[in-house]
Design a protein around this motif. Structure first.
Motif, PDB file in Angstrom:
ATOM      1  N   LYS A  63     -15.417   3.415 -66.492  1.00  0.00           N
ATOM      2  CA  LYS A  63     -15.825   4.540 -66.126  1.00  0.00           C
ATOM      3  C   LYS A  63     -15.220   4.981 -67.514  1.00  0.00           C
ATOM      4  O   LYS A  63     -15.940   5.909 -68.124  1.00  0.00           O
ATOM      5  CB  LYS A  63     -15.649   5.905 -65.139  1.00  0.00           C
ATOM      6  CG  LYS A  63     -16.137   6.955 -65.212  1.00  0.00           C
ATOM      7  CD  LYS A  63     -15.380   8.030 -64.540  1.00  0.00           C
ATOM      8  CE  LYS A  63     -15.738   9.404 -64.534  1.00  0.00           C
ATOM      9  NZ  LYS A  63     -15.082   9.901 -63.695  1.00  0.00           N
TER      10      LYS A  63
ATOM     11  N   ASP B 123     -11.487  13.518 -54.568  1.00  0.00           N
ATOM     12  CA  ASP B 123     -11.630  12.713 -55.793  1.00  0.00           C
ATOM     13  C   ASP B 123     -13.270  12.407 -55.794  1.00  0.00           C
ATOM     14  O   ASP B 123     -13.861  12.796 -56.490  1.00  0.00           O
ATOM     15  CB  ASP B 123     -10.983  11.229 -55.518  1.00  0.00           C
ATOM     16  CG  ASP B 123      -9.595  11.340 -55.612  1.00  0.00           C
ATOM     17  OD1 ASP B 123      -9.651  12.228 -56.538  1.00  0.00           O
ATOM     18  OD2 ASP B 123      -9.085  10.282 -55.762  1.00  0.00           O
TER      19      ASP B 123
ATOM     20  N   GLU C 196     -18.292  17.144 -60.729  1.00  0.00           N
ATOM     21  CA  GLU C 196     -19.145  16.269 -62.442  1.00  0.00           C
ATOM     22  C   GLU C 196     -20.371  16.223 -62.490  1.00  0.00           C
ATOM     23  O   GLU C 196     -20.395  16.540 -64.326  1.00  0.00           O
ATOM     24  CB  GLU C 196     -17.539  15.246 -62.562  1.00  0.00           C
ATOM     25  CG  GLU C 196     -17.426  15.209 -64.195  1.00  0.00           C
ATOM     26  CD  GLU C 196     -16.648  13.760 -64.257  1.00  0.00           C
ATOM     27  OE1 GLU C 196     -15.233  13.542 -63.051  1.00  0.00           O
ATOM     28  OE2 GLU C 196     -16.700  12.819 -65.237  1.00  0.00           O
TER      29      GLU C 196
ATOM     30  N   LEU D  99     -12.706   3.478 -62.004  1.00  0.00           N
ATOM     31  CA  LEU D  99     -12.303   4.725 -62.617  1.00  0.00           C
ATOM     32  C   LEU D  99     -12.113   3.791 -64.368  1.00  0.00           C
ATOM     33  O   LEU D  99     -12.344   4.812 -64.828  1.00  0.00           O
ATOM     34  CB  LEU D  99     -11.255   4.925 -62.187  1.00  0.00           C
ATOM     35  CG  LEU D  99     -11.954   5.734 -60.495  1.00  0.00           C
ATOM     36  CD1 LEU D  99     -10.292   6.062 -59.406  1.00  0.00           C
ATOM     37  CD2 LEU D  99     -12.677   6.552 -61.059  1.00  0.00           C
TER      38      LEU D  99
ATOM     39  N   LYS E 292     -14.850  15.719 -56.271  1.00  0.00           N
ATOM     40  CA  LYS E 292     -14.555  15.596 -58.207  1.00  0.00           C
ATOM     41  C   LYS E 292     -15.261  15.267 -58.778  1.00  0.00           C
ATOM     42  O   LYS E 292     -16.106  16.503 -59.853  1.00  0.00           O
ATOM     43  CB  LYS E 292     -13.020  15.604 -58.279  1.00  0.00           C
ATOM     44  CG  LYS E 292     -12.193  16.253 -58.569  1.00  0.00           C
ATOM     45  CD  LYS E 292     -10.728  16.274 -59.347  1.00  0.00           C
ATOM     46  CE  LYS E 292      -9.511  16.623 -57.827  1.00  0.00           C
ATOM     47  NZ  LYS E 292      -8.675  15.780 -57.539  1.00  0.00           N
ATOM     48  N   THR E 293     -15.938  14.487 -58.868  1.00  0.00           N
ATOM     49  CA  THR E 293     -16.989  13.784 -58.879  1.00  0.00           C
ATOM     50  C   THR E 293     -18.131  13.947 -58.971  1.00  0.00           C
ATOM     51  O   THR E 293     -18.893  14.474 -59.948  1.00  0.00           O
ATOM     52  CB  THR E 293     -16.992  12.027 -59.236  1.00  0.00           C
ATOM     53  OG1 THR E 293     -15.655  11.800 -58.882  1.00  0.00           O
ATOM     54  CG2 THR E 293     -18.332  11.243 -59.901  1.00  0.00           C
TER      55      THR E 293
ATOM     56  N   LEU F 225     -20.380   5.973 -58.440  1.00  0.00           N
ATOM     57  CA  LEU F 225     -19.165   6.359 -58.407  1.00  0.00           C
ATOM     58  C   LEU F 225     -18.243   7.768 -56.833  1.00  0.00           C
ATOM     59  O   LEU F 225     -17.683   6.836 -55.621  1.00  0.00           O
ATOM     60  CB  LEU F 225     -18.224   6.860 -58.842  1.00  0.00           C
ATOM     61  CG  LEU F 225     -18.095   6.195 -60.520  1.00  0.00           C
ATOM     62  CD1 LEU F 225     -18.092   7.304 -61.523  1.00  0.00           C
ATOM     63  CD2 LEU F 225     -16.489   5.577 -60.208  1.00  0.00           C
ATOM     64  N   VAL F 226     -19.442   8.457 -56.153  1.00  0.00           N
ATOM     65  CA  VAL F 226     -19.148   8.922 -55.443  1.00  0.00           C
ATOM     66  C   VAL F 226     -19.231   8.219 -53.947  1.00  0.00           C
ATOM     67  O   VAL F 226     -18.515   8.292 -52.854  1.00  0.00           O
ATOM     68  CB  VAL F 226     -20.130  10.386 -55.159  1.00  0.00           C
ATOM     69  CG1 VAL F 226     -20.355  10.852 -54.066  1.00  0.00           C
ATOM     70  CG2 VAL F 226     -20.049  10.890 -56.527  1.00  0.00           C
TER      71      VAL F 226
ATOM     72  N   TYR G   8     -22.810   8.413 -61.521  1.00  0.00           N
ATOM     73  CA  TYR G   8     -22.380   9.075 -60.614  1.00  0.00           C
ATOM     74  C   TYR G   8     -22.009   8.599 -58.669  1.00  0.00           C
ATOM     75  O   TYR G   8     -21.871   8.935 -58.338  1.00  0.00           O
ATOM     76  CB  TYR G   8     -23.091  10.476 -60.366  1.00  0.00           C
ATOM     77  CG  TYR G   8     -21.961  11.338 -61.953  1.00  0.00           C
ATOM     78  CD1 TYR G   8     -20.492  11.080 -61.918  1.00  0.00           C
ATOM     79  CD2 TYR G   8     -22.875  11.348 -63.049  1.00  0.00           C
ATOM     80  CE1 TYR G   8     -19.612  12.139 -63.368  1.00  0.00           C
ATOM     81  CE2 TYR G   8     -22.443  12.124 -64.645  1.00  0.00           C
ATOM     82  CZ  TYR G   8     -21.020  11.849 -64.387  1.00  0.00           C
ATOM     83  OH  TYR G   8     -20.459  13.074 -65.419  1.00  0.00           O
TER      84      TYR G   8
END
Length: 385
Positions: free
Chosen positions: A269, A299, A306, A266, A302-303, A287-288, A284
């Motif tokens: 990022k 989270d 986003e 993060l 949320k990502t 991250l996911v 993305y």
RNA sequence: CGCGACUAGUGGAUG
């Protein structure tokens, strides 16, 4: 003749390419002289549009009516077919070169060899290399790079090294791409030390590493969990005035995620954003996926949102990871909520997604709901496996 | 007549 020329161009410019082709056929069948200029123009347009089949058919037609063959056109068409993984058709184009009185150029060979390599037919690639050697068309740096890459992708590193040496012995000078290809091959097979040695050799020989070289090294180091050296490489590239790009950051982010170090991921990022580097779908998803793996579903969601806000529509697999994340926590309800999001995004859930939800329901003992889901699947034409 | 236009290497991803 000028009239037909103008007419064909008009059709072409207005986007009516098939009418332009018809126009050509009419002109030809009525025995008028073929308007080569507009044919060439139309050919260009057809080649640039992504339908090599149509372009190729038209090219053959105009060649038959005397249009002068041009090696570039053949090469570009071969390349387009190869990109569609249609080597067979590329081979046909290649064969046509000689039939039309031209000789395949080194680019023709390289393009075809690459096509075969990417299709897992290295043998044919090497056979073509021998053909080159027997026909005055000497293999060049591209030829070797392509073949080295093919060997690397099959983890045949020893042979890749040998081929690299052969290339040097023949007086060819490996460039940044050749080195990077070899470095990547070493990295992907876990030989990071070897990769670093090649990198040093590259520097010694005065070949400048570029952004891709650095990204490749960073990836190799991340894969073995050596983030200290990975960061050192980032510093090194900055010193050489190369700016880390989205691939650099995504590589780091994914590396940290796979290591379970979400905080560093993060943080990367954040740096990425502060540096004005755009996050893309790959960033993305990395991250996911990382957040889900660590059980941080909220989270992850949320990502995901986003991502949507950034104008990037997650694909089914990305949504499914989050759904699975919720299901694993026993929160099937939220899993279904994400399913709705998926559908709102214009995606169609397929078997895997339903199975994830089904699994979630069953693990919770919600057999009645599971049965309903199964019925829903059948209704929607999703065939259970 | 000349010139230009064509080929190789790096990141994520669901039961």
């Amino acid at each position: 003749n000028l009239v037909f020329d103008a007419l064909m161009n008009a059709y072409t410019d207005s986007g009516f390419v098939s009418d332009a082709v018809q126009c050509f056929r009419l002109v030809k069948s009525n025995g008028f002289r073929v308007p080569f200029h507009s044919c060439g123009y139309l050919l260009d347009i057809l080649i640039k549009s992504n339908s090599p089949v149509i372009a190729w058919a038209f090219y053959l037609e105009i060649l038959d009516s005397g249009f002068p063959p041009n090696i570039y056109a053949f090469n570009i068409l071969m390349h387009k077919f190869c990109k569609e993984r249609n080597v067979q058709e590329a081979q046909k184009v290649f064969d046509e070169i000689s039939k039309r009185g031209l000789h395949p150029s080194v680019v023709s060979f390289n393009t075809l060899i690459n096509g075969y390599c990417k299709n897992g037919n290295l043998n044919e690639g090497f056979r073509l290399k021998r053909v080159m050697e027997n026909t005055q068309v000497s293999p060049d740096v591209f030829t070797y790079s392509v073949l080295i890459n093919g060997l690397c992708r099959e983890s045949r590193i020893g042979e890749a090294n040998k081929l690299f040496d052969e290339m040097c012995e023949r007086g060819l000078v490996p460039n940044d791409v050749t080195f990077t290809t070899l470095i990547d091959g070493h990295c992907k097979t876990g030989r990071v030390t070897g990769a670093m040695e090649i990198y040093q050799k590259m520097l010694t020989k005065g070949v400048k590493p570029d952004l891709i070289t650095y990204n490749t090294l960073i990836n190799g180091l991340c894969r073995i969990g050596d983030f200290v050296r990975a960061r050192n490489i980032v510093d090194e590239m900055k010193k050489k005035n190369l700016k880390p790009d989205k691939i650099t950051y995504t590589t780091l982010i994914d590396g940290f995620c796979k290591e379970g170090d979400l905080e560093s991921a993060l943080e990367s990022k954040k740096v990425m954003i502060s540096q004005g580097v755009e996050l893309d779908d790959v960033t993305y998803t990395a991250l996911v996926s990382g957040l889900c793996r660590e059980g941080r579903v909220e989270d992850a969601e949320k990502t995901l949102m986003e991502m949507v806000r950034a104008g990037i529509e997650p694909d089914e697999a990305t949504y499914t990871m989050v759904i699975d994340g919720f299901c694993r926590k026993g929160d099937v309800k939220n899993g279904f909520r994400i399913l709705k999001e998926l559908q709102n995004g214009g995606n169609v859930a397929s078997l895997v997604t339903y199975n994830v939800l089904m699994n979630g329901l069953c693990k919770q003992g919600q057999m009645k709901n599971a049965k309903m889901l199964l019925d829903a699947m059948l209704n929607l034409g999703v065939v259970p496996d």
